[in-house]
Design an enzyme around this catalytic site. Structure first.
Site, PDB file in Angstrom:
ATOM      1  N   TYR A 175     -15.155   1.289  -7.134  1.00  0.00           N
ATOM      2  CA  TYR A 175     -16.408   1.978  -6.831  1.00  0.00           C
ATOM      3  C   TYR A 175     -17.425   1.810  -7.962  1.00  0.00           C
ATOM      4  O   TYR A 175     -18.579   2.132  -7.804  1.00  0.00           O
ATOM      5  CB  TYR A 175     -16.127   3.460  -6.545  1.00  0.00           C
ATOM      6  CG  TYR A 175     -15.224   3.633  -5.329  1.00  0.00           C
ATOM      7  CD1 TYR A 175     -15.752   3.575  -4.046  1.00  0.00           C
ATOM      8  CD2 TYR A 175     -13.845   3.789  -5.470  1.00  0.00           C
ATOM      9  CE1 TYR A 175     -14.932   3.696  -2.931  1.00  0.00           C
ATOM     10  CE2 TYR A 175     -13.018   3.904  -4.362  1.00  0.00           C
ATOM     11  CZ  TYR A 175     -13.564   3.854  -3.100  1.00  0.00           C
ATOM     12  OH  TYR A 175     -12.753   3.957  -1.996  1.00  0.00           O
ATOM     13  N   ARG A 195       1.027   9.964   5.365  1.00  0.00           N
ATOM     14  CA  ARG A 195       1.237   8.650   5.974  1.00  0.00           C
ATOM     15  C   ARG A 195       2.560   8.026   5.530  1.00  0.00           C
ATOM     16  O   ARG A 195       2.704   6.813   5.480  1.00  0.00           O
ATOM     17  CB  ARG A 195       0.095   7.708   5.590  1.00  0.00           C
ATOM     18  CG  ARG A 195      -1.307   8.237   5.885  1.00  0.00           C
ATOM     19  CD  ARG A 195      -2.310   7.117   5.784  1.00  0.00           C
ATOM     20  NE  ARG A 195      -3.681   7.554   5.659  1.00  0.00           N
ATOM     21  CZ  ARG A 195      -4.404   8.115   6.628  1.00  0.00           C
ATOM     22  NH1 ARG A 195      -3.882   8.341   7.815  1.00  0.00           N
ATOM     23  NH2 ARG A 195      -5.657   8.464   6.406  1.00  0.00           N
ATOM     24  N   LYS A 229       0.860  -1.182   0.000  1.00  0.00           N
ATOM     25  CA  LYS A 229       0.000   0.000   0.000  1.00  0.00           C
ATOM     26  C   LYS A 229       0.894   1.228   0.000  1.00  0.00           C
ATOM     27  O   LYS A 229       1.639   1.469   0.945  1.00  0.00           O
ATOM     28  CB  LYS A 229      -0.912   0.001   1.221  1.00  0.00           C
ATOM     29  CG  LYS A 229      -1.791   1.229   1.271  1.00  0.00           C
ATOM     30  CD  LYS A 229      -2.835   1.141   2.358  1.00  0.00           C
ATOM     31  CE  LYS A 229      -3.629   2.432   2.416  1.00  0.00           C
ATOM     32  NZ  LYS A 229      -4.581   2.425   3.519  1.00  0.00           N
ATOM     33  N   ARG A 265     -10.339  11.045   1.619  1.00  0.00           N
ATOM     34  CA  ARG A 265     -10.320  11.861   2.843  1.00  0.00           C
ATOM     35  C   ARG A 265     -11.689  12.495   3.055  1.00  0.00           C
ATOM     36  O   ARG A 265     -12.182  12.570   4.168  1.00  0.00           O
ATOM     37  CB  ARG A 265      -9.242  12.948   2.748  1.00  0.00           C
ATOM     38  CG  ARG A 265      -7.847  12.415   2.517  1.00  0.00           C
ATOM     39  CD  ARG A 265      -7.182  12.028   3.837  1.00  0.00           C
ATOM     40  NE  ARG A 265      -6.158  10.993   3.619  1.00  0.00           N
ATOM     41  CZ  ARG A 265      -4.903  11.236   3.306  1.00  0.00           C
ATOM     42  NH1 ARG A 265      -4.466  12.457   3.197  1.00  0.00           N
ATOM     43  NH2 ARG A 265      -4.062  10.235   3.124  1.00  0.00           N
ATOM     44  N   GLU A 294       7.333  -6.801   2.294  1.00  0.00           N
ATOM     45  CA  GLU A 294       6.039  -6.776   2.997  1.00  0.00           C
ATOM     46  C   GLU A 294       5.217  -8.013   2.640  1.00  0.00           C
ATOM     47  O   GLU A 294       4.525  -8.584   3.471  1.00  0.00           O
ATOM     48  CB  GLU A 294       5.222  -5.531   2.603  1.00  0.00           C
ATOM     49  CG  GLU A 294       5.778  -4.205   3.070  1.00  0.00           C
ATOM     50  CD  GLU A 294       5.487  -3.915   4.536  1.00  0.00           C
ATOM     51  OE1 GLU A 294       4.688  -4.648   5.159  1.00  0.00           O
ATOM     52  OE2 GLU A 294       6.063  -2.945   5.060  1.00  0.00           O
ATOM     53  N   SER A 306     -10.005   5.821  -4.738  1.00  0.00           N
ATOM     54  CA  SER A 306     -10.844   7.015  -4.944  1.00  0.00           C
ATOM     55  C   SER A 306     -10.316   7.955  -6.031  1.00  0.00           C
ATOM     56  O   SER A 306     -11.081   8.431  -6.868  1.00  0.00           O
ATOM     57  CB  SER A 306     -10.985   7.770  -3.621  1.00  0.00           C
ATOM     58  OG  SER A 306      -9.712   8.115  -3.094  1.00  0.00           O
ATOM     59  N   LYS A 319      -2.244  -1.638  -3.819  1.00  0.00           N
ATOM     60  CA  LYS A 319      -3.079  -0.443  -3.777  1.00  0.00           C
ATOM     61  C   LYS A 319      -2.213   0.800  -3.804  1.00  0.00           C
ATOM     62  O   LYS A 319      -1.221   0.832  -3.066  1.00  0.00           O
ATOM     63  CB  LYS A 319      -3.896  -0.500  -2.482  1.00  0.00           C
ATOM     64  CG  LYS A 319      -4.683   0.712  -2.156  1.00  0.00           C
ATOM     65  CD  LYS A 319      -5.368   0.523  -0.836  1.00  0.00           C
ATOM     66  CE  LYS A 319      -6.186   1.753  -0.551  1.00  0.00           C
ATOM     67  NZ  LYS A 319      -6.842   1.704   0.713  1.00  0.00           N
TER      68      LYS A 319
HETATM   69  C1  PBG Z   1      -7.123   3.562   5.401  1.00  0.00           C
HETATM   70  C2  PBG Z   1      -7.587   3.468   3.982  1.00  0.00           C
HETATM   71  C3  PBG Z   1      -7.430   4.434   2.986  1.00  0.00           C
HETATM   72  C4  PBG Z   1      -8.056   3.928   1.846  1.00  0.00           C
HETATM   73  C5  PBG Z   1      -8.582   2.674   2.175  1.00  0.00           C
HETATM   74  N1  PBG Z   1      -8.256   2.409   3.496  1.00  0.00           N
HETATM   75  C6  PBG Z   1      -6.841   5.786   3.045  1.00  0.00           C
HETATM   76  C7  PBG Z   1      -5.403   6.017   3.255  1.00  0.00           C
HETATM   77  O1  PBG Z   1      -4.621   5.099   3.470  1.00  0.00           O
HETATM   78  O2  PBG Z   1      -4.999   7.203   3.240  1.00  0.00           O
HETATM   79  C8  PBG Z   1      -8.152   4.622   0.521  1.00  0.00           C
HETATM   80  C9  PBG Z   1      -9.204   4.110  -0.423  1.00  0.00           C
HETATM   81  C10 PBG Z   1      -9.452   5.019  -1.573  1.00  0.00           C
HETATM   82  O3  PBG Z   1      -8.759   6.062  -1.731  1.00  0.00           O
HETATM   83  O4  PBG Z   1     -10.371   4.721  -2.359  1.00  0.00           O
HETATM   84  N2  PBG Z   1      -8.206   3.255   6.269  1.00  0.00           N
END
Ligand code: PBG
Length: 309
Positions: free
Chosen positions: A300, A204, A183, A193, A220, A261, A235
Site C-alpha cells: 500500500y 477462512r 496464502k 475486512r 500448492e 493490510s 501472502k
Molecule cells: C481475498 C483477499 C484478501 C486479501 C486480498 N485478497 C482477504 C482474505 O483473504 O481474507 C487481503 C489483502 C490485505 O489484507 O491487504 N479477496
C-alpha cells in the site's frame, strides 16, 4: 561505500499498488485501520493510477467494493459486466492504457453477503467446485474489461487451471494468471475486512493455509505451476519470509509477495505513537521481502516509496 556494496536494492518497477474502489460514493472514504489508504471513487482511482504510473510503479491490483444491497449468496456483482470492479478496470485502462500492469482480485468475498471467497453448499460450507464455475465467469468478465493479469485469491483447489482454460477459451490467451499460491489464514488481513466492507463471520481456515505448515504450500506451488500459473505469490509477506525464500528458490516463474493490510497497519500505528521511525521501518520491511526472494511486492506504500527511490 555502503551503497556500492549493498546486495539488495529496491526499484519502483517491482512495486504493485493494491487499490480499493467503492461503488456509489461521491468522496473517497478513509479506511480507519489503514491510515492513508482510502476506498476510492471511480474518479480518485483514476488519479491514483496516474500518480502510481508517474512515480514509476509497475502495476495496480484492483479490488471492487459493491454497494451493500448488491451482495448476494452467489456474489453476482462479481460477474456483472457493469459490476464495480469491471467498471474500474475499464476506467484505469482508459486512463493509463498499457503503461501500468492492470491486475484484478479474482475472488468472491467482496461480493457475497456471507463474505466467503466461494459459494456455499446446503450446509453452509464453501463448495469448492461450484466456486470454480463462478471463478471461470469472473475471469472472463475481468478479461473482457481489459485486465492484463488476474489474481485468483480464493484458494480453491484447481482454481488456476479452471481460470486458465476459461481465459483461453474466450480469446484471452494473453491475460496472465498471478496465482495466490501460498496464502495463509492470517490475522493480519484484519484491516482488509474494513477496506472491502466484508460481511464475513468466522474465518477462512478451511481454504487458506495453516501458519504452522510449509509442505502444503510447496504442494500448492507445484499444483499452481502445473495448472498454468504465470507468476506465483506468497501472502502475507513478513511472517512468511521463510516460505517466500523456499518458493523463490524452487521456481522459474516470477515470485510476488503481498505486504498486506495488517502489516501496513502495524507500522503506521507504531509510527503514529512515536514508537518507531516510520520511513526506515517501511524501507526495512520492503528490503527484507526483496532479500527473501520476491521479484515483485504488492504494498500500500507503493507510490510513496517509488517516489523516494
Ligand atoms: C481475498 C483477499 C484478501 C486479501 C486480498 N485478497 C482477504 C482474505 O483473504 O481474507 C487481503 C489483502 C490485505 O489484507 O491487504 N479477496
Amino acid at each position: 561505500m555502503r551503497r556500492m556494496v549493498a546486495e539488495t536494492r529496491l526499484h519502483p518497477a517491482e512495486l504493485i499498488l493494491p487499490a480499493f474502489v467503492r461503488e456509489g460514493i461521491g468522496e473517497p472514504v478513509p479506511i480507519s485501520a489503514m491510515p492513508g489508504v482510502v476506498q476510492h471513487t471511480r474518479d480518485t482511482l483514476r488519479k491514483a493510477a496516474v500518480e502510481a504510473r508517474e512515480a514509476g510503479v509497475a502495476g495496480i491490483m484492483l479490488f471492487g467494493v459493491p454497494e451493500d444491497d448488491k451482495k448476494d449468496a452467489a456474489g453476482t456483482a462479481g460477474t456483472d459486466p457493469d459490476g464495480i470492479l469491471q467498471v474500474a478496470i475499464r476506467d484505469v485502462k482508459a486512463e493509463v492504457g498499457d503503461e501500468l500492469v492492470i491486475m484484478s482480485d479474482l475472488c468472491l468475498d467482496e461480493y457475497t453477503d456471507h463474505g466467503h471467497c466461494g459459494v456455499l453448499d446446503s450446509e453452509g460450507r464453501v463448495d469448492n467446485d461450484a466456486t470454480l464455475e463462478r471463478y471461470a465467469e469472473m475471469a472472463q468478465v475481468q478479461a473482457d474489461a481489459g485486465v492484463h493479469v488476474v489474481g485468483p485469491s480464493g484458494m480453491m483447489d484447481g482454481q488456476v487451471g479452471v481460470i486458465r482454460d476459461a481465459l483461453d477459451q474466450t480469446g484471452h490467451e494473453d491475460v496472465s494468471v498471478l496465482a495466490y499460491t501460498a496464502k495463509y489464514a492470517s490475522a493480519f488481513y484484519g484491516p482488509f475486512r474494513e477496506a472491502v466492507g466484508s460481511s464475513l463471520q468466522g474465518d477462512r481456515k478451511t481454504y487458506q493455509q495453516d501458519p504452522a505448515n510449509v509442505r502444503e504450500s510447496l504442494r500448492e506451488l507445484s499444483l499452481d505451476l502445473a495448472e498454468g500459473a504465470d507468476m506465483v505469490m506468497v501472502k502475507p509477506a513478513l511472517p512468511y519470509l521463510d516460505i517466500l525464500a523456499k518458493v523463490a528458490e524452487s521456481v522459474d516463474v516470477p515470485v510476488a509477495a503481498y505486504q498486506i493490510s495488517g502489516e501496513y497497519a502495524m507500522v503506521e500505528a507504531a509510527a503514529a505513537n512515536g514508537w518507531i521511525d516510520r520511513d526506515r521501518a517501511i524501507m526495512e520491511t520492503l528490503t527484507g521481502i526483496k532479500r527473501a526472494g520476491a521479484n515483485m511486492i504488492l504494498t500500500y506504500w507503493a507510490t510513496e516509496v517509488a517516489r523516494q527511490l
